[in-house]
Design a protein around this motif. Structure first.
Motif, mmCIF file in Angstrom:
data_model
loop_
_atom_site.group_PDB
_atom_site.id
_atom_site.type_symbol
_atom_site.label_atom_id
_atom_site.label_comp_id
_atom_site.label_asym_id
_atom_site.label_seq_id
_atom_site.Cartn_x
_atom_site.Cartn_y
_atom_site.Cartn_z
ATOM 1 N N MET A 1 -6.662 -2.590 31.115
ATOM 2 C CA MET A 1 -5.535 -1.791 30.648
ATOM 3 C C MET A 1 -5.120 -0.805 31.728
ATOM 4 N N LYS A 2 -3.849 -0.580 31.806
ATOM 5 C CA LYS A 2 -3.336 0.416 32.735
ATOM 6 C C LYS A 2 -3.609 1.819 32.178
ATOM 7 N N PRO A 3 -3.766 2.810 33.062
ATOM 8 C CA PRO A 3 -4.015 4.170 32.584
ATOM 9 C C PRO A 3 -2.961 4.665 31.595
ATOM 10 N N SER A 4 -1.701 4.314 31.826
ATOM 11 C CA SER A 4 -0.638 4.760 30.915
ATOM 12 C C SER A 4 -0.832 4.195 29.506
ATOM 13 N N GLU A 5 -1.358 2.969 29.407
ATOM 14 C CA GLU A 5 -1.599 2.363 28.091
ATOM 15 C C GLU A 5 -2.735 3.083 27.357
ATOM 16 N N VAL A 6 -3.767 3.468 28.110
ATOM 17 C CA VAL A 6 -4.887 4.199 27.506
ATOM 18 C C VAL A 6 -4.414 5.565 27.017
ATOM 19 N N ILE A 7 -3.697 6.293 27.880
ATOM 20 C CA ILE A 7 -3.203 7.625 27.517
ATOM 21 C C ILE A 7 -2.282 7.545 26.301
ATOM 22 N N THR A 8 -1.405 6.549 26.283
ATOM 23 C CA THR A 8 -0.481 6.392 25.154
ATOM 24 C C THR A 8 -1.239 6.120 23.862
ATOM 25 N N ALA A 9 -2.208 5.206 23.891
ATOM 26 C CA ALA A 9 -2.972 4.872 22.684
ATOM 27 C C ALA A 9 -3.734 6.085 22.157
ATOM 28 N N LEU A 10 -4.428 6.785 23.041
ATOM 29 C CA LEU A 10 -5.217 7.948 22.609
ATOM 30 C C LEU A 10 -4.311 9.094 22.166
ATOM 31 N N GLY A 11 -3.194 9.282 22.861
ATOM 32 C CA GLY A 11 -2.250 10.340 22.485
ATOM 33 C C GLY A 11 -1.620 10.109 21.122
ATOM 34 N N LYS A 12 -1.252 8.867 20.840
ATOM 35 C CA LYS A 12 -0.684 8.552 19.518
ATOM 36 C C LYS A 12 -1.718 8.774 18.419
ATOM 37 N N HIS A 13 -2.960 8.408 18.700
ATOM 38 C CA HIS A 13 -4.015 8.599 17.704
ATOM 39 C C HIS A 13 -4.229 10.083 17.427
ATOM 40 N N LEU A 14 -4.239 10.895 18.475
ATOM 41 C CA LEU A 14 -4.384 12.344 18.300
ATOM 42 C C LEU A 14 -3.187 12.909 17.540
ATOM 43 N N GLY A 15 -1.982 12.513 17.935
ATOM 44 C CA GLY A 15 -0.768 13.022 17.296
ATOM 45 C C GLY A 15 -0.640 12.641 15.835
ATOM 46 N N GLY A 16 -1.357 11.593 15.409
ATOM 47 C CA GLY A 16 -1.334 11.176 14.008
ATOM 48 C C GLY A 16 -2.292 11.956 13.128
ATOM 49 N N MET A 17 -3.028 12.892 13.709
ATOM 50 C CA MET A 17 -3.966 13.712 12.932
ATOM 51 C C MET A 17 -3.172 14.619 11.991
ATOM 52 N N PRO A 18 -3.594 14.710 10.725
ATOM 53 C CA PRO A 18 -2.894 15.602 9.794
ATOM 54 C C PRO A 18 -2.839 17.029 10.345
ATOM 55 N N ASP A 19 -1.692 17.667 10.218
ATOM 56 C CA ASP A 19 -1.482 19.042 10.677
ATOM 57 C C ASP A 19 -1.769 19.225 12.164
ATOM 58 N N CYS A 20 -1.516 18.194 12.953
ATOM 59 C CA CYS A 20 -1.758 18.282 14.398
ATOM 60 C C CYS A 20 -0.805 19.305 15.016
ATOM 61 N N PRO A 21 -1.359 20.284 15.752
ATOM 62 C CA PRO A 21 -0.467 21.237 16.424
ATOM 63 C C PRO A 21 0.218 20.587 17.621
#
Length: 126
Positions: free
Chosen positions: A1-21
């Motif tokens: 996987m390219k670094p951008s794909e890893v960052i995107t996947a992990l970032g979306k997962h974090l951003g989906g956290m309830p009440d994410c700041p």
């Protein structure tokens, strides 16, 4: 996987956290900084490993550092709780868009001149 794909996947997962700041992303100027609390999101390290001689079975691994940024002199409990919520969201064996979490831990919080910070370290592999 390219670094951008890893960052995107992990970032979306974090951003989906309830009440994410608000999340301050790598190499993105955020002026002025968001109101606290907010999160910083930064890749720590990346590596590539392939144990085969013909290069047919490689994978990437690395770490992600998410830092909870909280008001200074406001006790540590809410920042610690948010850091633990993030750690739980990235439990070992969690799979996110081709990325597997291998470990996660909350590190010691620390004060800066302007705020209180609690880092969360997330180790991943593809």
């Amino acid at each position: 996987m390219k670094p951008s794909e890893v960052i995107t996947a992990l970032g979306k997962h974090l951003g989906g956290m309830p009440d994410c700041p608000k999340i301050v992303r790598p190499n993105r100027t955020q002026e002025p900084l968001p109101e606290k609390p907010y999160l910083t999101f930064q890749m720590g390290r990346r590596g590539y490993f392939d144990p085969t001689l013909d290069g047919s079975c490689g994978n990437s691994s690395g770490s992600l550092m998410i830092v909870v940024v909280w008001e200074k002199n406001a006790y540590t409990t809410k920042a610690d709780d948010m850091a633990e919520d993030i750690r739980e969201r990235f439990n070992k064996a969690t799979q996110v868009g081709g990325v597997t979490i291998s470990a996660s831990s909350v590190l010691n919080g620390f004060a800066t001149d302007t705020d209180w910070r609690v880092p969360v370290s997330i180790d991943w592999t593809t």
